[in-house]
Design a protein around this motif. Structure first.
Motif, short mmCIF file in Angstrom:
data_model
loop_
_atom_site.label_atom_id
_atom_site.label_comp_id
_atom_site.label_asym_id
_atom_site.label_seq_id
_atom_site.Cartn_x
_atom_site.Cartn_y
_atom_site.Cartn_z
N TRP A 115 0.86 -1.20 0.00
CA TRP A 115 0.00 0.00 0.00
C TRP A 115 0.88 1.22 0.00
O TRP A 115 2.10 1.11 -0.03
CB TRP A 115 -0.99 -0.02 1.16
N GLN A 116 0.28 2.40 -0.01
CA GLN A 116 1.02 3.66 -0.12
C GLN A 116 0.38 4.72 0.77
O GLN A 116 -0.77 4.57 1.18
CB GLN A 116 0.95 4.19 -1.55
N THR A 117 1.11 5.81 0.97
CA THR A 117 0.52 6.97 1.65
C THR A 117 -0.82 7.30 0.97
O THR A 117 -1.81 7.59 1.63
CB THR A 117 1.46 8.19 1.55
N GLU A 118 -0.80 7.24 -0.34
CA GLU A 118 -1.97 7.62 -1.13
C GLU A 118 -3.14 6.66 -0.95
O GLU A 118 -4.30 7.07 -0.99
CB GLU A 118 -1.61 7.66 -2.62
N THR A 119 -2.85 5.38 -0.81
CA THR A 119 -3.96 4.43 -0.70
C THR A 119 -4.53 4.43 0.71
O THR A 119 -5.63 3.92 0.92
CB THR A 119 -3.56 2.99 -1.08
N GLY A 179 8.68 -2.83 -7.15
CA GLY A 179 9.22 -1.51 -6.81
C GLY A 179 8.80 -0.52 -7.88
O GLY A 179 7.97 -0.83 -8.73
N ARG A 180 9.37 0.66 -7.80
CA ARG A 180 8.95 1.71 -8.70
C ARG A 180 9.30 1.42 -10.15
O ARG A 180 10.31 0.79 -10.42
CB ARG A 180 9.63 3.02 -8.30
N VAL A 181 8.48 1.92 -11.05
CA VAL A 181 8.77 1.67 -12.46
C VAL A 181 10.11 2.26 -12.87
O VAL A 181 10.76 1.75 -13.78
CB VAL A 181 7.67 2.16 -13.42
#
Ligand code: ATP
Ligand code: MG
Length: 661
Positions: free
Chosen positions: A421-425, A521-523
């Motif tokens: 998950w993320q800060t955004e989710t 990980g990040r694209v």
């Protein structure tokens, strides 16, 4: 149909081991298999059910979701609630006031405090009154800059009680970082402390607040200061006030008001791994619902019997969601620890688990890999048999670290939930359900019931099993960010413009042969070597699977011959390395590691360069900052290091690189 970022990613991860939960665990688990079907059949009805099950509404909602203004969502329309009442008052009213909410473990040994829900109830009311006396009301932002002490929880909940969005700034951040967040959020009040304990010494906090406020215009009117270490602090009369004095002068009882479900609960800046932090903000209702629900079905918290411990700092989203709002809405008992894992000794975490009888532990891969580096004999000295569930969050967890965690911490018995998950989710999105899922080491597995995620190619089409692409979320979810504070355009652009109508998380992922999701990980962390797309995470996992390696970071450096060349930075395990590995030329070890990667993945994945280092550059939330290593590997001046936990690490690495080349 190809995926630009991940085209041809080799089917590198050949992890086939699975770990089903024991029958005993499954029988008591909060999350069940039928939830997936129920959520699939009617997602909105499913969320409405969770909302009413876990959250107390002063006014019930009459519409679950309004997506007509997509990508801006509204959840639980018409509903009114108070997040603080849900986290505190509710439990006292239900007769659980005597239950310990927080077993506080300060860094100085023996500095412990047990705080019951009734105690908290008293404190949040006083704190809310104290803030109100300073003029804080609904919609006024408050900045919180505190160490990991119970007052941080009280401060957050007091803000929530007043409908004043808080913005917590990690206590390790500089005056500069604090200043920009205070300004962006428009905070009227700052809550800080004289200092906090760090590695046996008092570290100052208040001077950073002064520096942030002295350097120009700002919206701050008052600063409340918690006395933690007792050190001397500079003081600005009229502006600064001791927290204790303010609370002592405030009335004892505070009647909480209910707020609209969409009322902003907090603003939190992302950790800045990839660039300028974004002020992500969350709405009260949906955020609380998904956090309480996931604390129950993923972290499997049974409030009447568990002792839960999330080791994140309150300054990160994990601390917000899985120390404060999720577990406390359930009425959980939890450990809160102020210090670092190695103070005063490397077994401190395990000592705390043993002493508090921790049953559910939620930590980060970076911590797990550090424990691997320190050696298995350290946790082995402690009784960890109380643990029944382990969680991981923050970065991909390598299969090797997953196995180590299960074996050496979980006694080969506990399920592990790798939660993506993320800060955004705002809350957990992809994770095993610990009583249901046959977990595979290194995979976050499937979206939880109620969440719909996919891995898509460049054209936004779902990829098949065994293929890689971009991780997207295709349906709105209750705890989704409501925007970027003060910048609706940045919200659209960052998350909703890459693919039509779906949320783009910025992460690359792969489906394995069984359709399980592996977040890579990040694209930006995907390399192109002689036309082959390879992910840094996969090569790192191969390196970490070598018995001598504790941690690895891989970057692609520009290379005239191959486009990009693989450069690896490795940290060795302290309990297995020999003198020769540590002090010798290291050529043998490097050859051994290159051969190991070739065997695990293939000759194409062999790093051009492997450098043994003592530390890796990490953000303060423990994430490896690959962009800085890339600067080193490409012989460039190292870029912005302001969010690094320890900026001297980069000097060491750069110096070592010059020597090595
Ligand atoms: P910024 O967005 O400012 O660069 P950040 O993305 O590091 O910072 P967070 O929101 O704290 O800030 O982190 C979310 C990211 O962490 C995810 O996008 C993903 O890259 C990574 N992550 C979190 N949990 C997992 C997990 N279980 N497996 C793999 N990656 C994870
Ligand atoms: Mg991010």
């Amino acid at each position: 149909m190809t995926t630009e970022a991940t085209e041809g990613i080799q089917a590198l991860l050949h992890e086939k081991r699975t770990f089903p939960p024991s029958a005993e665990f499954a029988a008591q688990a909060n999350g069940t298999a039928e939830m997936y079907d129920r959520a699939d059949a009617d997602r909105e009805a499913f969320w409405a059910e969770q909302a009413r099950k876990y959250v107390r509404w002063e006014t019930d909602f009459d519409q679950t979701l309004d997506w007509s203004g997509a990508p801006f969502s509204k959840w639980f329309l018409g509903g009114r609630l108070n997040a603080c009442v849900n986290a505190v008052d509710k439990h006292v009213e239900a007769g659980n006031g005597d239950r310990v909410a927080i077993h506080f473990v300060g860094e100085p040994e023996g500095d412990t405090r047990d705080i019951t829900y009734a105690d908290l109830h008293g404190q949040v009311q006083k704190a809310a009154n104290a803030l109100a006396d300073l003029g804080v009301g609904q919609g006024d932002a408050v900045a919180i800059y505190l160490p990991m002490i119970p007052e941080a929880v009280v401060a957050m909940l007091a803000c929530a009680r007043l409908g004043a969005p808080h913005t917590v700034v990690f206590g390790g951040f500089s005056a500069d970082a604090l200043r920009s967040r205070i300004a962006d959020a428009g905070a009227k009040v700052v809550i800080t402390a004289d200092g906090g304990w760090r590695r046996g010494k008092p570290g100052a906090l208040k001077p950073a607040v002064d520096a942030a406020l002295d350097s120009g215009e700002h919206p701050v009117e008052k600063v409340l200061v918690v006395r933690r270490t007792g050190q001397d602090v500079p003081w600005t009369d009229g502006r600064d006030q001791w927290w204790d004095d303010a609370l002592a002068a405030a009335a004892d009882t505070h009647e909480a008001q209910a707020f609209d479900a969409e009322h902003p609960l907090f603003i939190l800046y992302t950790s800045g791994t990839t660039g300028k932090p974004k002020g992500v903000f969350h709405a009260t209702g949906g955020y609380l619902v998904q956090n309480a629900y996931t604390s129950s079905v993923v972290l499997d918290i049974h409030p009447e019997s568990d002792v839960y411990w999330c080791t994140a700092d309150i300054g990160w989203v994990t601390g917000h969601s899985y120390i404060v709002y999720g577990p406390m809405t359930l009425g959980a008992t939890q450990v809160m620890y102020e210090g670092t894992p190695d103070t005063p000794h490397q077994g401190r975490f395990w000592e705390i688990v043993q002493e508090a009888g921790v049953t559910v532990l939620y930590t980060a891969p970076t911590a797990i890999r550090t424990f691997m580096k320190w050696g298995t004999d350290i946790p082995a000295k402690f009784d960890l048999s109380s643990l029944r569930l382990l969680g991981s969050v923050g970065e991909p967890i390598n299969p090797e670290a997953w196995m180590w965690y299960r074996e050496h911490i979980g006694g080969d018995r506990t399920p592990i939930v790798d939660t993506w998950w993320q800060t955004e989710t705002g809350a957990i999105m992809i994770s095993p359900l610990p009583g249901v899922t046959q977990a595979r080491p290194g995979s976050a597995m499937r979206p939880i019931p109620g969440v719909v995620a996919e891995v898509v190619d460049d054209a936004g089409q779902p990829v098949g099993n065994g293929q890689g692409g971009y991780l997207v979320i295709t349906e709105p979810w209750p705890s989704m960010l409501r925007g970027v504070w003060g910048d609706p355009e940045r919200y659209r652009e960052t998350y909703w413009s890459r693919f039509e109508g779906v949320y783009f998380a910025g992460d690359g992922a792969k489906l394995d042969d069984d359709g399980n999701i592996w977040v890579l990980g990040r694209v930006d962390d995907v390399m192109n070597v002689s036309g082959h797309r390879m992910s840094t995470a996969e090569i790192e996992s191969a390196l970490v699977s070598h018995p001598k390696v504790a941690e690895a970071a891989v970057v692609g450096a520009a290379d005239a011959m191959t486009g990009q060349a693989i450069c690896a930075f490795v940290i060795l395990r302290e309990d297995v390395i020999s003198e020769a590995d540590e002090h010798g030329e290291g050529a043998e070890l490097v050859a051994e590691l290159r051969a190991h990667v070739a065997k695990e993945i293939g000759p194409i994945a062999k790093p051009r360069q492997i450098m043994v280092v003592a530390e890796l550059p990490k953000t303060r939330s423990g994430k490896i900052m690959r962009r800085l290593l890339k600067d080193v590997a490409e012989n460039r001046e190292v870029g912005d290091v302001t969010t690094l936990a320890d900026s001297s690490v980069m000097d060491l690495i750069s110096a070592g690189m010059d020597k090595g080349d």
